[in-house]
Write an enzyme that holds these catalytic residues in place. Structure first.
Site, PDB file in Angstrom:
ATOM      1  N   HIS A   1      -7.591   1.328   1.208  1.00 32.18           N
ATOM      2  CA  HIS A   1      -7.349  -0.068   1.561  1.00 32.18           C
ATOM      3  C   HIS A   1      -6.258  -0.296   2.615  1.00 32.18           C
ATOM      4  O   HIS A   1      -6.201  -1.353   3.228  1.00 32.18           O
ATOM      5  CB  HIS A   1      -6.981  -0.809   0.269  1.00 32.18           C
ATOM      6  CG  HIS A   1      -7.364  -2.249   0.250  1.00 32.18           C
ATOM      7  ND1 HIS A   1      -7.436  -3.027   1.383  1.00 32.18           N
ATOM      8  CD2 HIS A   1      -7.699  -3.068  -0.780  1.00 32.18           C
ATOM      9  CE1 HIS A   1      -7.786  -4.257   1.035  1.00 32.18           C
ATOM     10  NE2 HIS A   1      -7.958  -4.307  -0.257  1.00 32.18           N
TER      11      HIS A   1
ATOM     12  N   TYR B   1       0.792  -1.230   0.000  1.00 28.87           N
ATOM     13  CA  TYR B   1       0.000   0.000   0.000  1.00 28.87           C
ATOM     14  C   TYR B   1       0.827   1.285   0.000  1.00 28.87           C
ATOM     15  O   TYR B   1       0.782   2.060  -0.946  1.00 28.87           O
ATOM     16  CB  TYR B   1      -0.963   0.000   1.197  1.00 28.87           C
ATOM     17  CG  TYR B   1      -1.907  -1.166   1.162  1.00 28.87           C
ATOM     18  CD1 TYR B   1      -2.857  -1.277   0.147  1.00 28.87           C
ATOM     19  CD2 TYR B   1      -1.841  -2.198   2.101  1.00 28.87           C
ATOM     20  CE1 TYR B   1      -3.710  -2.363   0.063  1.00 28.87           C
ATOM     21  CE2 TYR B   1      -2.693  -3.293   2.027  1.00 28.87           C
ATOM     22  CZ  TYR B   1      -3.621  -3.367   1.007  1.00 28.87           C
ATOM     23  OH  TYR B   1      -4.454  -4.441   0.923  1.00 28.87           O
TER      24      TYR B   1
ATOM     25  N   PRO C   1     -11.221  -0.234  -2.886  1.00 29.22           N
ATOM     26  CA  PRO C   1     -12.444  -0.901  -3.339  1.00 29.22           C
ATOM     27  C   PRO C   1     -13.689  -0.044  -3.067  1.00 29.22           C
ATOM     28  O   PRO C   1     -13.694   0.803  -2.181  1.00 29.22           O
ATOM     29  CB  PRO C   1     -12.494  -2.180  -2.489  1.00 29.22           C
ATOM     30  CG  PRO C   1     -11.142  -2.278  -1.838  1.00 29.22           C
ATOM     31  CD  PRO C   1     -10.664  -0.871  -1.690  1.00 29.22           C
TER      32      PRO C   1
ATOM     33  N   SER D   1     -11.813 -11.898  -5.100  1.00 33.37           N
ATOM     34  CA  SER D   1     -12.061 -11.888  -3.663  1.00 33.37           C
ATOM     35  C   SER D   1     -13.527 -12.187  -3.388  1.00 33.37           C
ATOM     36  O   SER D   1     -14.408 -11.668  -4.068  1.00 33.37           O
ATOM     37  CB  SER D   1     -11.705 -10.510  -3.091  1.00 33.37           C
ATOM     38  OG  SER D   1     -11.828 -10.520  -1.695  1.00 33.37           O
TER      39      SER D   1
END
Length: 627
Positions: free
Chosen positions: A344, A108, A121, A555
């Site tokens: 995220h 990240y 997301p 996912s």
């Protein structure tokens, strides 16, 4: 127990719980955390054997024999592999979690592409029926109150502990998602969390027409405002922001991280700007009151909303109505489309969805108390002084964002023919069943398998994040090849399908117990960098690059709410696929990039539906074959 079973168990155990303590009970969370095991470092031999096995379906025999040589070299007694393994084991003894800091940085904070589309997301919630603007504001007010209700459980440390296969899970991510924000940096970003300070924040940020407001959501006695009170405050905000702001300052957060870091430092040189930015960063979360999205037919409506959640639709629509670095942003549009987008770095999807389930449930509750109407101070408008340089940064960010928006191809489908109840009736894990359908769909489209990423939760361990379930296996390849082979009997195909789902289930179990290969290999590679030794050839090998190029990034994020999470692909020629399997239907979001001539989200969705139906037909015509 696989992840979908875990979620249904979790859902049963975490229905709207009232906080059981009015004051903070520190120590409860820490006591729970301390009792969790630490993340293991898997045995080197085991990981290398499994690595070769994972490569088998995705590289040629020639490449594989070359990699076998490199593995042999790497694992020699007293060799480089052993030295790096020992370094990792030392690190694991010293740290609470040998991986978590490294993972946060590499996955990240050091990732330089924009968080929009590439990292953050979105979640699409069911459409609300607002009769008018008041409906929108009342729903937003109720949503804020529901989120504050959840916050009380976090503050009081009364959140019910989640379990997986009878083992308690790390709850740390829940304590990272409120009052936190990502801060851009030149080479590496950081995440700040303001809950730990002497004076934790008591306000949320509300954005309307590209204008930012600080809305206090607690009374002076510490009690949260009621829906009625919040509604009145939102009306004040609405009435003072009827015109769109000419300079959508929030657009800056959509840029490449290095460009944004430069613009950020420039922006906060001004005292007023710095105070406004700090207010946004410190707020508990953000609520974006969006303009309606362009009217579209019902069949593409959900896909359009998914795009709104991910990027806001571009500079002409709602992208300026965001601060994408904020961990949690709820989105409520005038036309009833709503959902959220989250940054995220602090958390995976499941804690976000658990919070969301709580909030959605809360919005359905009847309002029991009408609040006494004590006059409340007008929410504070956050001011920005826009210099020509900042204006120029905004213009550049707009251009870059609009290119990104044009490039994202996203398709949301509701697969109505069956839900997770069907694979369960066949004693097959619903997740494994869906993953094999993805393998089949991809194989039919491209006549070859690809490296596939499915996230596995490592929350059985202290500060655990994720590892990779590699869905492309020798067994999955045997199944997809056989599926359309006229020379194969249906009973053989059904047997191969069952075997492939069992292999997937077995890998899932390995992964959640800390025995998958991806994070271990990453750890060995990062250990080499830390030790300043030359990079082992194993990590310079083409096979390693192929293994890490996830054309399918997937996912499962199950929820009680009939929603679906969505995210962008992780490689230019790949797909992002997220799904929420409910009892009688499955929600899918499939994304791809238009700039890649070889990918097409709608086509992938079409092949996926066909694969699911063909697999059901196969199993129904050949009930449980004896393996």
């Amino acid at each position: 127990m696989n992840i979908s079973q875990w979620f249904s168990q979790l859902v049963k155990s975490s229905s709207l719980l009232r906080p059981v303590a009015s004051g903070r009970l520190p120590g409860r969370y820490l006591a729970h955390q301390d009792s969790l095991p630490t993340l293991p470092v898997p045995p080197l031999q085991q990981t290398l054997d499994r690595y070769l096995l994972a490569l088998e379906p995705i590289i040629s025999e020639e490449e594989l024999s070359h990699t076998r040589e490199l593995v042999r070299e790497f694992r020699k007694p007293g060799g480089v592999g052993e030295r790096l393994q020992k370094g990792l084991e030392r690190r694991a003894r010293k740290q609470e979690n040998w991986l978590s800091d490294w993972w946060l940085k590499t996955a990240y904070l050091e990732y330089r592409l924009p968080v929009v589309v590439h990292s953050s997301p979105g979640v699409v919630l069911p459409k609300q029926d607002f009769l008018d603007r008041q409906g929108q504001l009342r729903f937003a007010a109720k949503l804020i109150e529901g989120a504050l209700d959840f916050k009380t459980m976090i503050d009081n440390e009364t959140l019910p502990v989640e379990y997986l296969g009878g083992k308690p899970l790390c709850m740390n991510q829940y304590y990272q998602i409120l009052s936190s924000c990502r801060i851009p940096g030149q080479k590496r970003d950081s995440v700040v969390n303001y809950t730990k300070g002497k004076k934790p924040p008591t306000h949320v940020t509300v954005v309307h027409n590209f204008q930012f407001f600080e809305l206090d959501v607690y009374n002076s006695d510490g009690s949260p405002l009621t829906t009625d009170q919040i509604f009145i405050q939102l009306e004040k905000i609405w009435n003072t922001s009827l015109q769109r702001n000419k300079e959508p300052i929030g657009i800056l957060t959509t840029n490449h991280r290095n460009s944004w870091a430069k613009a950020y430092n420039n922006l906060i040189k001004d005292k007023t700007n710095k105070e406004s930015v700090r207010s946004i960063e410190k707020s508990i979360f953000t609520v974006c009151l969006d303009a309606p999205i362009p009217r579209v037919s019902d069949d593409i409506y959900r896909s359009r909303v998914a795009a709104q959640m991910l990027h806001g639709g571009g500079s002409r629509w709602n992208s300026g109505n965001r601060w994408f670095d904020k961990t949690l942003q709820f989105i409520v549009a005038e036309d009833g489309s709503c959902g959220l987008v989250y940054e995220h770095a602090p958390s995976e999807g499941p804690p976000i969805v658990a919070l969301l389930d709580h909030v959605v449930e809360y919005t359905k509750k009847p309002e029991l108390v009408r609040s006494p109407m004590i006059p409340l101070p007008t929410p504070k408008k956050l001011r920005f002084n826009i210099t020509p340089e900042i204006k120029n940064d905004i213009e550049k960010a707009k251009q870059n964002l609009n290119i990104m928006v044009e490039d994202l191809d996203i398709k949301v489908i509701v697969f109505h023919q069956f839900g997770k109840n069907f694979p369960k009736s066949e004693k097959i894990s619903p997740d494994a069943f869906i993953q094999m359908a993805l393998q089949l769909a991809y194989y039919r489209m491209y006549k070859q398998p690809c490296a596939t990423y499915e996230s596995a939760s490592l929350r059985m361990f202290r500060l655990g994040r994720t590892d990779t379930i590699r869905s492309a296996s020798v067994d999955s390849l045997n199944f997809v090849k056989a599926m359309d082979d006229p020379g194969k009997q249906d009973h053989e195909k059904a047997e191969l399908l069952r075997r492939a789902t069992q292999a997937h289930r077995a890998y899932t179990d390995l992964a959640i117990k800390g025995n998958a290969i991806d994070r271990h290999l990453l750890g060995l590679k990062l250990q080499a960098i830390e030790d300043l030794v030359s990079m082992p050839e194993l990590f310079m090998d083409t096979a390693y690059a192929v293994a890490m190029h996830f054309n399918l990034s997937t996912s499962q994020v199950p929820a009680k709410t009939d929603c679906v999470m969505c995210f962008g692909p992780v490689v230019p020629d790949g797909y992002g696929v997220c799904y929420n399997p409910l009892d009688e239907h499955i929600n899918f979001a499939v994304s791809a990039f238009n700039s890649c001539a070889d990918t097409n989200a709608a086509q992938m969705a079409h092949y996926l539906e066909a694969a699911l139906l063909d697999m059901r037909r196969l199993l129904q015509s050949h009930p449980r074959a004896k393996l």
